[in-house]
Design a protein around this motif. Structure first.
Motif, mmCIF file in Angstrom:
data_model
loop_
_atom_site.group_PDB
_atom_site.id
_atom_site.type_symbol
_atom_site.label_atom_id
_atom_site.label_comp_id
_atom_site.label_asym_id
_atom_site.label_seq_id
_atom_site.Cartn_x
_atom_site.Cartn_y
_atom_site.Cartn_z
ATOM 1 N N ASN A 100 0.816 -1.216 0.000
ATOM 2 C CA ASN A 100 0.000 0.000 0.000
ATOM 3 C C ASN A 100 0.850 1.267 0.000
ATOM 4 O O ASN A 100 0.537 2.243 -0.684
ATOM 5 C CB ASN A 100 -0.945 0.008 1.206
ATOM 6 N N ILE A 101 1.935 1.246 0.777
ATOM 7 C CA ILE A 101 2.829 2.410 0.827
ATOM 8 C C ILE A 101 3.489 2.633 -0.533
ATOM 9 O O ILE A 101 3.555 3.758 -1.043
ATOM 10 C CB ILE A 101 3.891 2.233 1.927
ATOM 11 N N ILE A 102 3.973 1.547 -1.133
ATOM 12 C CA ILE A 102 4.616 1.662 -2.447
ATOM 13 C C ILE A 102 3.627 2.154 -3.494
ATOM 14 O O ILE A 102 3.943 3.024 -4.314
ATOM 15 C CB ILE A 102 5.217 0.304 -2.864
ATOM 16 N N LEU A 103 2.406 1.622 -3.455
ATOM 17 C CA LEU A 103 1.404 2.006 -4.451
ATOM 18 C C LEU A 103 1.003 3.472 -4.296
ATOM 19 O O LEU A 103 0.895 4.201 -5.292
ATOM 20 C CB LEU A 103 0.172 1.109 -4.325
ATOM 21 N N ALA A 104 0.796 3.914 -3.052
ATOM 22 C CA ALA A 104 0.441 5.320 -2.813
ATOM 23 C C ALA A 104 1.568 6.250 -3.249
ATOM 24 O O ALA A 104 1.326 7.297 -3.864
ATOM 25 C CB ALA A 104 0.110 5.537 -1.333
ATOM 26 N N THR A 105 2.815 5.844 -2.961
ATOM 27 C CA THR A 105 3.970 6.649 -3.376
ATOM 28 C C THR A 105 4.099 6.671 -4.894
ATOM 29 O O THR A 105 4.436 7.701 -5.491
ATOM 30 C CB THR A 105 5.265 6.089 -2.753
ATOM 31 N N PHE A 106 3.806 5.539 -5.540
ATOM 32 C CA PHE A 106 3.840 5.469 -6.998
ATOM 33 C C PHE A 106 2.819 6.427 -7.614
ATOM 34 O O PHE A 106 3.143 7.194 -8.532
ATOM 35 C CB PHE A 106 3.550 4.041 -7.453
ATOM 36 N N PHE A 107 1.602 6.411 -7.096
ATOM 37 C CA PHE A 107 0.572 7.318 -7.608
ATOM 38 C C PHE A 107 0.993 8.779 -7.428
ATOM 39 O O PHE A 107 0.782 9.610 -8.310
ATOM 40 C CB PHE A 107 -0.766 7.076 -6.901
ATOM 41 N N THR A 108 1.595 9.075 -6.270
ATOM 42 C CA THR A 108 2.053 10.442 -6.014
ATOM 43 C C THR A 108 3.153 10.843 -6.985
ATOM 44 O O THR A 108 3.157 11.949 -7.526
ATOM 45 C CB THR A 108 2.572 10.568 -4.566
ATOM 46 N N SER A 109 4.094 9.921 -7.241
ATOM 47 C CA SER A 109 5.251 10.236 -8.086
ATOM 48 C C SER A 109 4.876 10.493 -9.531
ATOM 49 O O SER A 109 5.590 11.194 -10.247
ATOM 50 C CB SER A 109 6.283 9.103 -8.007
ATOM 51 N N ILE A 110 3.750 9.914 -9.988
ATOM 52 C CA ILE A 110 3.310 10.169 -11.371
ATOM 53 C C ILE A 110 2.199 11.221 -11.398
ATOM 54 O O ILE A 110 1.490 11.354 -12.383
ATOM 55 C CB ILE A 110 2.841 8.868 -12.062
ATOM 56 N N GLU A 111 2.073 11.951 -10.275
ATOM 57 C CA GLU A 111 1.139 13.076 -10.140
ATOM 58 C C GLU A 111 -0.328 12.661 -10.251
ATOM 59 O O GLU A 111 -1.165 13.436 -10.690
ATOM 60 C CB GLU A 111 1.460 14.174 -11.161
ATOM 61 N N ARG A 112 -0.619 11.435 -9.840
ATOM 62 C CA ARG A 112 -2.014 11.003 -9.720
ATOM 63 C C ARG A 112 -2.397 11.086 -8.248
ATOM 64 O O ARG A 112 -2.385 10.096 -7.518
ATOM 65 C CB ARG A 112 -2.181 9.585 -10.260
ATOM 66 N N ALA A 113 -2.709 12.293 -7.828
ATOM 67 C CA ALA A 113 -2.921 12.545 -6.402
ATOM 68 C C ALA A 113 -4.193 11.884 -5.878
ATOM 69 O O ALA A 113 -4.220 11.407 -4.738
ATOM 70 C CB ALA A 113 -2.987 14.053 -6.144
ATOM 71 N N PHE A 114 -5.239 11.838 -6.694
ATOM 72 C CA PHE A 114 -6.534 11.359 -6.190
ATOM 73 C C PHE A 114 -6.496 9.908 -5.694
ATOM 74 O O PHE A 114 -6.920 9.631 -4.572
ATOM 75 C CB PHE A 114 -7.623 11.533 -7.251
ATOM 76 N N PRO A 115 -5.997 8.941 -6.490
ATOM 77 C CA PRO A 115 -5.930 7.569 -5.960
ATOM 78 C C PRO A 115 -5.003 7.445 -4.756
ATOM 79 O O PRO A 115 -5.250 6.627 -3.859
ATOM 80 C CB PRO A 115 -5.424 6.735 -7.141
ATOM 81 N N ALA A 116 -3.945 8.254 -4.710
ATOM 82 C CA ALA A 116 -3.067 8.245 -3.532
ATOM 83 C C ALA A 116 -3.831 8.721 -2.300
ATOM 84 O O ALA A 116 -3.699 8.158 -1.208
ATOM 85 C CB ALA A 116 -1.843 9.135 -3.778
ATOM 86 N N HIS A 117 -4.674 9.760 -2.485
ATOM 87 C CA HIS A 117 -5.504 10.251 -1.377
ATOM 88 C C HIS A 117 -6.476 9.180 -0.913
ATOM 89 O O HIS A 117 -6.660 8.964 0.293
ATOM 90 C CB HIS A 117 -6.299 11.483 -1.815
#
Length: 352
Positions: free
Chosen positions: A279-296
């Protein structure tokens, strides 16, 4: 040749980040140990009450730092130096504004804050002292988090790791000196904790002294677009810190029954470990590609939305065992949903 290079670079950043984080964890454990030995249960209780405030300060620093450093990396790769400097400058502005917001209650109402957080009259003064200085040191905590994120993303993860480890090491040493030989009490404990990020910041000045930095402070006004990027991309980091909550600690005065419950519970609790990592890796991945909504979404599900009702439902079914199971169930549910979001995102990208 490109693939091994990517794997090597990924491993370098990962290992160095993990080592730095382990150093921070060690100094938190050392802080707890020295407080419990030097100040007893009252000091430990005061420390535990202050932990959520520290989490919130640290989470705020990571929110600003991770958000700004993520956008900085993207703009740096695009060669947009003007925007790089604007992002760094506005991230520093945000750090100053949040620092002021944290310092105000430290100056004016630490006792009231301690009371609200649950301190009774026996530990109120001790908790107020810890909270006052913790809040007054918030600029150091927040600026340290921001600079660690920027220096790490500016191709210098070694320095970021060294700064974290050396700051943590000095915290452990000063904890012992202030609490035992100097008998500075709870103030000594928080003073050692507050000095730690200052040492880390001083270490990171090497990044500027050696002219390795590709970001510069440009004295322009606040850009609300950059502020939005910082807060949006960094928000999952804030949620992750806040959701860690208050840690329940056993010291030498705990009873055997409590130890038995803790040992049994931790075995259930650690079922969640692989899912937490995912979950941490996936949230960080979404953040790194500027997909903030799924990370939120992932962060909110794990930190607030799922964990609370799950804990209530499972505790009503299986009492204390249900409470311990709540965390693994939450992480497994979030992991499944995160996998679905990731797969749907890949399908959409393929269609386009």
């Amino acid at each position: 040749m490109e693939q091994p290079s990517c794997i090597r670079e990924f491993s370098r950043y990962t290992v160095l980040s993990v080592l730095g984080t382990l150093g921070v964890s060690c100094y938190i454990l050392a802080d707890t140990f020295f407080v419990s030995k030097g100040l007893g249960t009252s000091g430990l209780a005061a420390l535990n009450i202050a932990i959520p405030v520290y989490n919130f300060i640290h989470g705020t620093g990571l929110m600003i730092g991770m958000g700004g450093a993520t956008k900085f990396s993207v703009c740096k790769s695009q060669g947009n130096q003007m925007l790089v400097d604007k992002i760094y400058t506005n991230t520093i502005y945000l750090a100053v504004l949040f620092s002021i917001a944290f310092m105000l209650p430290g100056f004016f109402c630490p006792r009231q804050l301690a009371f609200v957080l649950g301190a009774d009259m026996t530990i109120l003064e001790m908790t107020a002292v810890y909270l006052r200085w913790l809040l007054l040191f918030s600029p150091a905590f927040i600026l340290n988090d921001v600079l660690l994120c920027f220096v790490r993303n500016d191709a210098n993860p070694q320095l970021a790791m060294c700064a974290m480890l050396i700051g943590s090491f000095f915290n452990v040493i000063m904890d012992y000196i202030f609490i035992f030989p100097l008998h500075m009490g709870i103030f000594g404990a928080v003073f050692a904790t507050g000095i730690s990020p200052v040492i880390s910041i001083l270490m990171m000045t090497l990044h500027w002294m050696k002219n390795r930095n590709s970001f510069h402070f440009a004295g322009r006004g606040i850009c609300m677009k950059v502020v939005q990027w910082d807060l949006s991309l960094g928000f999952p980091s804030l949620i992750a810190q806040i959701s860690s909550g208050i840690v329940m600690i056993t010291n030498s005065e705990c009873n055997a029954r409590l130890q038995t419950i803790a040992v049994t519970g931790l075995k259930l609790y650690f079922i969640s470990t692989p899912f937490v990592g995912y979950n941490i890796i996936l949230a960080t991945f979404f953040t790194s590609i500027e997909r903030a909504f799924p990370a939120h979404i992932l962060s909110l599900l794990r930190g607030l939305i799922l964990i609370i009702p799950t804990a209530f439902i499972l505790s009503s079914l299986w009492k204390m065992t249900g409470v311990w199971f709540a965390y693994p169930v939450t992480e497994i549910s979030a992991a499944l949903l995160g996998f679905v979001i990731y797969k749907n995102g890949k399908k959409r990208t393929a269609c386009h």
